[in-house]
Design a protein around this motif. Structure first.
Motif, PDB file in Angstrom:
ATOM      1  N   PHE A 259       0.893  -1.100  -0.070  1.00  0.00           N
ATOM      2  CA  PHE A 259       0.147  -0.050   0.163  1.00  0.00           C
ATOM      3  C   PHE A 259       0.992   1.260  -0.043  1.00  0.00           C
ATOM      4  O   PHE A 259       0.514   2.327  -0.762  1.00  0.00           O
ATOM      5  N   ASP A 260       1.835   1.216   0.824  1.00  0.00           N
ATOM      6  CA  ASP A 260       2.912   2.494   0.950  1.00  0.00           C
ATOM      7  C   ASP A 260       3.524   2.706  -0.508  1.00  0.00           C
ATOM      8  O   ASP A 260       3.655   3.837  -0.652  1.00  0.00           O
ATOM      9  N   THR A 261       3.894   1.566  -1.095  1.00  0.00           N
ATOM     10  CA  THR A 261       4.764   1.820  -2.367  1.00  0.00           C
ATOM     11  C   THR A 261       3.877   2.470  -3.417  1.00  0.00           C
ATOM     12  O   THR A 261       4.412   3.164  -4.021  1.00  0.00           O
ATOM     13  N   ALA A 262       2.616   1.741  -3.457  1.00  0.00           N
ATOM     14  CA  ALA A 262       1.589   2.170  -4.367  1.00  0.00           C
ATOM     15  C   ALA A 262       1.351   3.506  -4.319  1.00  0.00           C
ATOM     16  O   ALA A 262       1.421   4.461  -5.062  1.00  0.00           O
ATOM     17  N   ALA A 263       1.184   3.896  -3.169  1.00  0.00           N
ATOM     18  CA  ALA A 263       0.943   5.401  -2.733  1.00  0.00           C
ATOM     19  C   ALA A 263       1.867   6.270  -3.032  1.00  0.00           C
ATOM     20  O   ALA A 263       1.551   7.676  -3.485  1.00  0.00           O
ATOM     21  N   ALA A 264       3.091   5.856  -3.076  1.00  0.00           N
ATOM     22  CA  ALA A 264       4.315   6.901  -3.362  1.00  0.00           C
ATOM     23  C   ALA A 264       4.682   6.793  -4.674  1.00  0.00           C
ATOM     24  O   ALA A 264       5.533   7.392  -5.095  1.00  0.00           O
ATOM     25  N   ASP A 265       4.156   6.089  -5.586  1.00  0.00           N
ATOM     26  CA  ASP A 265       4.414   5.705  -7.008  1.00  0.00           C
ATOM     27  C   ASP A 265       2.919   6.176  -7.981  1.00  0.00           C
ATOM     28  O   ASP A 265       2.532   5.284  -8.854  1.00  0.00           O
ATOM     29  N   PRO A 266       2.326   7.383  -7.810  1.00  0.00           N
ATOM     30  CA  PRO A 266       1.127   7.632  -8.493  1.00  0.00           C
ATOM     31  C   PRO A 266       1.301   7.648  -9.964  1.00  0.00           C
ATOM     32  O   PRO A 266       0.389   7.321 -10.521  1.00  0.00           O
ATOM     33  N   ALA A 267       2.386   7.813 -10.409  1.00  0.00           N
ATOM     34  CA  ALA A 267       2.600   8.081 -11.996  1.00  0.00           C
ATOM     35  C   ALA A 267       3.246   6.698 -12.539  1.00  0.00           C
ATOM     36  O   ALA A 267       3.504   6.644 -13.804  1.00  0.00           O
ATOM     37  N   SER A 268       3.135   5.477 -11.663  1.00  0.00           N
ATOM     38  CA  SER A 268       3.513   4.350 -12.444  1.00  0.00           C
ATOM     39  C   SER A 268       2.872   3.570 -13.630  1.00  0.00           C
ATOM     40  O   SER A 268       1.669   3.792 -13.954  1.00  0.00           O
ATOM     41  N   SER A 269       3.629   3.287 -14.553  1.00  0.00           N
ATOM     42  CA  SER A 269       2.965   2.624 -15.569  1.00  0.00           C
ATOM     43  C   SER A 269       2.649   1.042 -15.349  1.00  0.00           C
ATOM     44  O   SER A 269       2.503   0.497 -16.133  1.00  0.00           O
ATOM     45  N   TYR A 297      -7.433  -3.502   7.990  1.00  0.00           N
ATOM     46  CA  TYR A 297      -8.424  -2.311   8.354  1.00  0.00           C
ATOM     47  C   TYR A 297      -7.878  -1.246   9.220  1.00  0.00           C
ATOM     48  O   TYR A 297      -8.158   0.023   8.743  1.00  0.00           O
ATOM     49  N   PRO A 298      -7.070  -1.538  10.128  1.00  0.00           N
ATOM     50  CA  PRO A 298      -6.089  -0.540  10.735  1.00  0.00           C
ATOM     51  C   PRO A 298      -5.355   0.535   9.713  1.00  0.00           C
ATOM     52  O   PRO A 298      -5.381   1.918   9.831  1.00  0.00           O
ATOM     53  N   TYR A 299      -4.640   0.147   8.772  1.00  0.00           N
ATOM     54  CA  TYR A 299      -3.993   0.825   7.697  1.00  0.00           C
ATOM     55  C   TYR A 299      -4.928   1.716   7.158  1.00  0.00           C
ATOM     56  O   TYR A 299      -4.873   2.835   6.914  1.00  0.00           O
ATOM     57  N   LEU A 300      -6.018   1.067   6.600  1.00  0.00           N
ATOM     58  CA  LEU A 300      -6.962   1.861   5.792  1.00  0.00           C
ATOM     59  C   LEU A 300      -7.499   3.113   6.537  1.00  0.00           C
ATOM     60  O   LEU A 300      -7.614   4.071   6.062  1.00  0.00           O
ATOM     61  N   THR A 301      -8.241   2.648   7.427  1.00  0.00           N
ATOM     62  CA  THR A 301      -8.765   3.609   8.500  1.00  0.00           C
ATOM     63  C   THR A 301      -7.686   4.664   8.704  1.00  0.00           C
ATOM     64  O   THR A 301      -8.252   6.123   8.963  1.00  0.00           O
ATOM     65  N   ALA A 302      -6.324   4.467   9.138  1.00  0.00           N
ATOM     66  CA  ALA A 302      -5.451   5.413   9.496  1.00  0.00           C
ATOM     67  C   ALA A 302      -5.098   6.280   8.607  1.00  0.00           C
ATOM     68  O   ALA A 302      -4.438   7.401   8.575  1.00  0.00           O
ATOM     69  N   HIS A 303      -5.491   5.949   7.056  1.00  0.00           N
ATOM     70  CA  HIS A 303      -4.910   6.806   5.850  1.00  0.00           C
ATOM     71  C   HIS A 303      -6.074   7.224   5.244  1.00  0.00           C
ATOM     72  O   HIS A 303      -5.907   7.692   3.878  1.00  0.00           O
ATOM     73  N   VAL A 304      -7.418   7.301   5.760  1.00  0.00           N
ATOM     74  CA  VAL A 304      -8.483   7.661   5.116  1.00  0.00           C
ATOM     75  C   VAL A 304      -8.227   9.388   4.845  1.00  0.00           C
ATOM     76  O   VAL A 304      -7.778  10.047   5.562  1.00  0.00           O
ATOM     77  N   ARG A 306      -6.142  10.265   2.520  1.00  0.00           N
ATOM     78  CA  ARG A 306      -4.978  10.493   1.697  1.00  0.00           C
ATOM     79  C   ARG A 306      -5.132  10.366   0.449  1.00  0.00           C
ATOM     80  O   ARG A 306      -5.700   9.239  -0.074  1.00  0.00           O
ATOM     81  N   PRO A 307      -4.730  11.424  -0.557  1.00  0.00           N
ATOM     82  CA  PRO A 307      -4.948  11.220  -1.930  1.00  0.00           C
ATOM     83  C   PRO A 307      -4.117  10.066  -2.583  1.00  0.00           C
ATOM     84  O   PRO A 307      -2.846  10.455  -2.686  1.00  0.00           O
ATOM     85  N   ALA A 308      -4.382   8.892  -2.755  1.00  0.00           N
ATOM     86  CA  ALA A 308      -3.241   7.740  -3.299  1.00  0.00           C
ATOM     87  C   ALA A 308      -4.206   6.714  -3.876  1.00  0.00           C
ATOM     88  O   ALA A 308      -5.538   6.506  -3.710  1.00  0.00           O
ATOM     89  N   PHE A 333     -12.322   8.238  -4.265  1.00  0.00           N
ATOM     90  CA  PHE A 333     -12.913   9.847  -4.491  1.00  0.00           C
ATOM     91  C   PHE A 333     -12.026  10.685  -3.430  1.00  0.00           C
ATOM     92  O   PHE A 333     -12.845  11.718  -3.213  1.00  0.00           O
ATOM     93  N   THR A 334     -10.816  10.404  -3.068  1.00  0.00           N
ATOM     94  CA  THR A 334     -10.418  11.413  -2.174  1.00  0.00           C
ATOM     95  C   THR A 334      -9.660  12.557  -3.268  1.00  0.00           C
ATOM     96  O   THR A 334      -9.500  12.410  -4.277  1.00  0.00           O
ATOM     97  N   ALA A 335      -9.344  13.621  -2.457  1.00  0.00           N
ATOM     98  CA  ALA A 335      -9.070  14.909  -3.183  1.00  0.00           C
ATOM     99  C   ALA A 335      -7.785  14.640  -3.767  1.00  0.00           C
ATOM    100  O   ALA A 335      -7.085  14.060  -3.325  1.00  0.00           O
TER     101      ALA A 335
END
Length: 335
Positions: A259-269, A297-304, A306-308, A333-335
């Motif tokens: 999850f963290d890696t994907a969130a940090a790599d928004p322009a990945s092909s 669930y703890p991870y996702l709720t902690a990052h509600v 976050r635009p990722a 639908f996050t900003a």
């Protein structure tokens, strides 16, 4: 993957079913653990599975339709299911039981990635059946395709990403050339080709009303090619067994790191894929319950908020984990 999950699980059941984190427990502790797991599973409110909308107000049957058509599919968070048609333990064992909802219910509830694994259908010359290793699930490929087509016809703003895998197991195993020929039979002789998008990662507008085919079988067609590791199309986390101590903790870390890696790599092909399922000697229900409670669930709720985007997130038993399914949908639908 060198060992079929079902083969691993049935062979390991006697010695590993009562483990917690890779360490053997006394019989009384195993019974208590099983009781707590069953109670946690039953505790999910039944009404949560039929609300028809997420906490963010998105309709589960039509959430993609609320997104801009120009959004690339690579930029979405796509909830999915693992071994999508394995709904009946009588078709194998409880060790290979991964879903309760069938495909129509999965799609209505917001799932948009299907994991479809096929062997040759016994008694036919051209058809494919859905299998878990060598266990036929009493679902034909055309059944799944017809269910997807009916859903997409009724919900024009949606798309489905489908991993189609040559399971290559048991007496109905097909060599690469024969599997490819049978897929061609579905596309052309049975008329399913117009249902598919067959040329790389599209925008949502291009994919709407169609199945985006992901080929997990040998071919030279230029379609999206699956990888359980990394290739030009995918970067996948699918740790389904480990010999380390506390394996569900190890799996949980793999999930949150992905999850963290994907969130940090928004322009990945590459499309990120993050399997929430785990085998390794546990019943799928109990493994998924532990992973959801302790990691997902703890991870996702902690990052509600976050635009990722997290990519494709396949899971077992989304009916038991509707809260996670809804969080993944609302992430789009996050900003």
């Amino acid at each position: 993957m060198t060992v079929a999950r079902r083969t691993l699980l049935t062979g390991a059941a006697a010695t590993l079913a009562g483990t917690l984190g890779g360490l053997a427990l006394p019989a009384t502790a195993r019974a208590a653990t099983a009781t707590r797991t069953a109670a946690a599973t039953r505790a999910v409110p039944a009404a949560a599975t039929v609300t028809g909308s997420t906490p963010g107000g998105q309709p589960t049957a039509d959430w993609m339709g609320r997104l801009d058509a120009a959004r690339p599919l690579l930029g979405l968070t796509v909830p999915g299911t693992h071994d999508s048609c394995c709904t009946d333990p009588a078709h194998g064992t409880e060790w290979s039981h991964t879903q309760n909802w069938g495909v129509p219910e999965q799609l209505t509830q917001g799932v948009r990635f299907l994991d479809i694994r096929c062997n040759g259908l016994q008694g036919t010359a051209d058809e494919l059946g859905v299998y878990h290793s060598d266990a036929y699930q009493y679902v034909r490929l055309q059944d799944v395709l017809d269910q997807c087509r009916a859903f997409l016809t009724a919900h024009r703003g949606e798309t489905v990403v489908m991993r189609l895998r040559n399971e290559n197991a048991g007496g109905q195993a097909l060599d690469p050339a024969e599997f490819r020929r049978r897929v061609d039979h579905y596309l052309d002789d049975l008329g399913y080709r117009p249902l598919f998008h067959l040329s790389g990662w599209p925008t949502l507008g291009t994919a709407r009303g169609r199945i985006v085919l992901v080929a997990d079988f040998a071919n030279d067609w230029g379609v999206i090619q699956w990888s359980s590791g990394s290739n030009a199309y995918f970067r996948t986390q699918d740790l389904w067994q480990t010999d380390q101590l506390f394996p569900l903790r190890v799996k949980g870390r793999a999930i949150t790191q992905q999850f963290d890696t994907a969130a940090a790599d928004p322009a990945s092909s590459q499309m990120y894929v993050n399997f929430l399922s785990y085998a390794g000697g546990y019943w799928p229900k109990s493994a998924e319950q532990t992973l959801m409670d302790q990691s997902v669930y703890p991870y996702l709720t902690a990052h509600v908020g976050r635009p990722a985007r997290y990519g494709i997130v396949p899971m077992d038993f989304p009916d038991f984990h509707v809260n996670v399914l809804h969080l993944l949908i609302d992430q789009n639908f996050t900003a």
